[in-house]
Design a protein around this motif. Structure first.
Motif, PDB file in Angstrom:
ATOM      1  N   ALA A   1       0.824  -1.210   0.000  1.00 25.02           N
ATOM      2  CA  ALA A   1       0.000   0.000   0.000  1.00 25.02           C
ATOM      3  C   ALA A   1       0.859   1.261   0.000  1.00 25.02           C
ATOM      4  N   LYS A   2       1.895   1.294   0.858  1.00 32.27           N
ATOM      5  CA  LYS A   2       2.758   2.479   0.949  1.00 32.27           C
ATOM      6  C   LYS A   2       3.457   2.775  -0.369  1.00 32.27           C
ATOM      7  N   VAL A   3       4.049   1.755  -0.962  1.00 31.21           N
ATOM      8  CA  VAL A   3       4.808   2.001  -2.180  1.00 31.21           C
ATOM      9  C   VAL A   3       3.862   2.283  -3.348  1.00 31.21           C
ATOM     10  N   SER A   4       2.704   1.656  -3.375  1.00 25.91           N
ATOM     11  CA  SER A   4       1.736   1.924  -4.445  1.00 25.91           C
ATOM     12  C   SER A   4       1.281   3.381  -4.390  1.00 25.91           C
ATOM     13  N   TYR A   5       1.029   3.870  -3.197  1.00 30.65           N
ATOM     14  CA  TYR A   5       0.642   5.266  -3.029  1.00 30.65           C
ATOM     15  C   TYR A   5       1.779   6.185  -3.475  1.00 30.65           C
ATOM     16  N   ALA A   6       2.989   5.848  -3.072  1.00 26.17           N
ATOM     17  CA  ALA A   6       4.152   6.693  -3.393  1.00 26.17           C
ATOM     18  C   ALA A   6       4.401   6.809  -4.896  1.00 26.17           C
ATOM     19  N   VAL A   7       4.100   5.749  -5.644  1.00 28.68           N
ATOM     20  CA  VAL A   7       4.344   5.792  -7.094  1.00 28.68           C
ATOM     21  C   VAL A   7       3.109   6.222  -7.877  1.00 28.68           C
ATOM     22  N   GLY A   8       2.038   6.575  -7.161  1.00 22.96           N
ATOM     23  CA  GLY A   8       0.868   7.116  -7.829  1.00 22.96           C
ATOM     24  C   GLY A   8      -0.224   6.131  -8.179  1.00 22.96           C
ATOM     25  N   ASN A   9      -0.116   4.896  -7.738  1.00 21.39           N
ATOM     26  CA  ASN A   9      -1.149   3.902  -8.019  1.00 21.39           C
ATOM     27  C   ASN A   9      -2.126   3.878  -6.849  1.00 21.39           C
ATOM     28  N   ARG A  10      -3.001   4.871  -6.819  1.00 17.52           N
ATOM     29  CA  ARG A  10      -3.906   5.058  -5.679  1.00 17.52           C
ATOM     30  C   ARG A  10      -4.907   3.912  -5.525  1.00 17.52           C
ATOM     31  N   THR A  11      -5.388   3.363  -6.622  1.00 15.20           N
ATOM     32  CA  THR A  11      -6.363   2.274  -6.543  1.00 15.20           C
ATOM     33  C   THR A  11      -5.757   1.053  -5.869  1.00 15.20           C
ATOM     34  N   GLU A  12      -4.573   0.654  -6.300  1.00 17.34           N
ATOM     35  CA  GLU A  12      -3.920  -0.494  -5.678  1.00 17.34           C
ATOM     36  C   GLU A  12      -3.550  -0.189  -4.230  1.00 17.34           C
ATOM     37  N   ALA A  13      -3.155   1.052  -3.963  1.00 14.75           N
ATOM     38  CA  ALA A  13      -2.812   1.435  -2.591  1.00 14.75           C
ATOM     39  C   ALA A  13      -4.019   1.273  -1.668  1.00 14.75           C
ATOM     40  N   LEU A  14      -5.167   1.727  -2.124  1.00 13.26           N
ATOM     41  CA  LEU A  14      -6.375   1.614  -1.314  1.00 13.26           C
ATOM     42  C   LEU A  14      -6.765   0.152  -1.084  1.00 13.26           C
ATOM     43  N   GLU A  15      -6.706  -0.655  -2.139  1.00 10.66           N
ATOM     44  CA  GLU A  15      -7.046  -2.077  -2.010  1.00 10.66           C
ATOM     45  C   GLU A  15      -6.093  -2.795  -1.058  1.00 10.66           C
ATOM     46  N   ALA A  16      -4.800  -2.494  -1.186  1.00 10.81           N
ATOM     47  CA  ALA A  16      -3.812  -3.132  -0.314  1.00 10.81           C
ATOM     48  C   ALA A  16      -3.982  -2.677   1.133  1.00 10.81           C
ATOM     49  N   MET A  17      -4.290  -1.407   1.335  1.00 11.00           N
ATOM     50  CA  MET A  17      -4.484  -0.910   2.692  1.00 11.00           C
ATOM     51  C   MET A  17      -5.718  -1.537   3.340  1.00 11.00           C
ATOM     52  N   GLU A  18      -6.761  -1.717   2.555  1.00  8.27           N
ATOM     53  CA  GLU A  18      -7.957  -2.384   3.084  1.00  8.27           C
ATOM     54  C   GLU A  18      -7.647  -3.822   3.477  1.00  8.27           C
ATOM     55  N   ARG A  19      -6.863  -4.509   2.661  1.00  5.89           N
ATOM     56  CA  ARG A  19      -6.471  -5.892   2.976  1.00  5.89           C
ATOM     57  C   ARG A  19      -5.607  -5.913   4.230  1.00  5.89           C
ATOM     58  N   ALA A  20      -4.674  -4.962   4.349  1.00  8.85           N
ATOM     59  CA  ALA A  20      -3.828  -4.877   5.549  1.00  8.85           C
ATOM     60  C   ALA A  20      -4.684  -4.631   6.787  1.00  8.85           C
ATOM     61  N   ARG A  21      -5.642  -3.737   6.659  1.00  9.46           N
ATOM     62  CA  ARG A  21      -6.534  -3.449   7.788  1.00  9.46           C
ATOM     63  C   ARG A  21      -7.291  -4.699   8.211  1.00  9.46           C
ATOM     64  N   ASP A  22      -7.824  -5.432   7.240  1.00 16.20           N
ATOM     65  CA  ASP A  22      -8.585  -6.643   7.548  1.00 16.20           C
ATOM     66  C   ASP A  22      -7.716  -7.688   8.245  1.00 16.20           C
ATOM     67  N   LEU A  23      -6.478  -7.794   7.805  1.00 18.02           N
ATOM     68  CA  LEU A  23      -5.563  -8.778   8.384  1.00 18.02           C
ATOM     69  C   LEU A  23      -5.002  -8.353   9.744  1.00 18.02           C
ATOM     70  N   SER A  24      -4.969  -7.043   9.976  1.00 24.38           N
ATOM     71  CA  SER A  24      -4.292  -6.536  11.162  1.00 24.38           C
ATOM     72  C   SER A  24      -5.148  -6.513  12.414  1.00 24.38           C
ATOM     73  N   ARG A  25      -6.345  -6.934  12.337  1.00 20.00           N
ATOM     74  CA  ARG A  25      -7.194  -6.922  13.528  1.00 20.00           C
ATOM     75  C   ARG A  25      -6.512  -7.726  14.630  1.00 20.00           C
ATOM     76  N   GLY A  26      -6.087  -7.005  15.664  1.00 17.43           N
ATOM     77  CA  GLY A  26      -5.422  -7.657  16.783  1.00 17.43           C
ATOM     78  C   GLY A  26      -3.910  -7.782  16.634  1.00 17.43           C
ATOM     79  N   THR A  27      -3.320  -7.259  15.530  1.00 19.76           N
ATOM     80  CA  THR A  27      -1.868  -7.302  15.360  1.00 19.76           C
ATOM     81  C   THR A  27      -1.373  -5.904  15.054  1.00 19.76           C
ATOM     82  N   SER A  28      -0.082  -5.698  15.162  1.00 15.22           N
ATOM     83  CA  SER A  28       0.505  -4.403  14.821  1.00 15.22           C
ATOM     84  C   SER A  28       1.119  -4.484  13.437  1.00 15.22           C
ATOM     85  N   VAL A  29       1.127  -3.369  12.734  1.00 15.32           N
ATOM     86  CA  VAL A  29       1.705  -3.276  11.396  1.00 15.32           C
ATOM     87  C   VAL A  29       2.897  -2.353  11.480  1.00 15.32           C
ATOM     88  N   ASP A  30       4.078  -2.811  11.061  1.00 14.78           N
ATOM     89  CA  ASP A  30       5.283  -1.984  11.069  1.00 14.78           C
ATOM     90  C   ASP A  30       5.470  -1.333   9.733  1.00 14.78           C
TER      91      ASP A  30
END
Length: 126
Positions: free
Chosen positions: A97-126
């Protein structure tokens, strides 16, 4: 060079598995040899190494540290698509998500961030 042009070139280069095999033999051979305890990896060893999500994630980390965001995005994308344990790690999706956003691929960044959020319930993300 625009972001789309760079991504297209990266995809064309790494789409050919023989080129990727040659790249890894040349640039990652020492790390692979140390990891496997071999002096020269076989093609099967390299293919098994390339099938792991952590391989692509680690190479993506190296590329992002060197400032090659478009290539890092491709490597992170491959890391979460390998179907192994890395695909279930929120941190891997967050990197994508971070690198997709940085290179301008906002759609992939949003999708990846949503997946990270779903997976991170109860865990920390570095």
């Amino acid at each position: 060079m625009g972001a789309n042009r760079g991504q297209t070139l990266a995809n064309q280069y790494f789409a050919n598995s023989q080129l990727m095999l040659d790249f890894c033999k040349t640039h990652e051979c020492n790390a692979l040899c140390r990891r496997l305890g071999l002096t020269q990896p076989t093609a099967e060893d390299v293919q098994a190494w390339l099938a792991k999500g952590e391989t692509w994630r680690d190479m993506g980390d190296s590329l992002i540290a060197a400032g090659y965001g478009l290539f890092a995005q491709d490597f992170y994308h491959r890391s979460v698509r390998c179907g192994d344990a890395v695909a279930g790690q929120a941190a891997a999706w967050y990197r994508l998500a971070k690198v997709s956003y940085a290179v301008g691929n906002r759609t992939e960044a949003l999708e990846a961030m949503e997946r990270a959020r779903d997976l991170s319930r109860g865990t920390s993300v570095d």
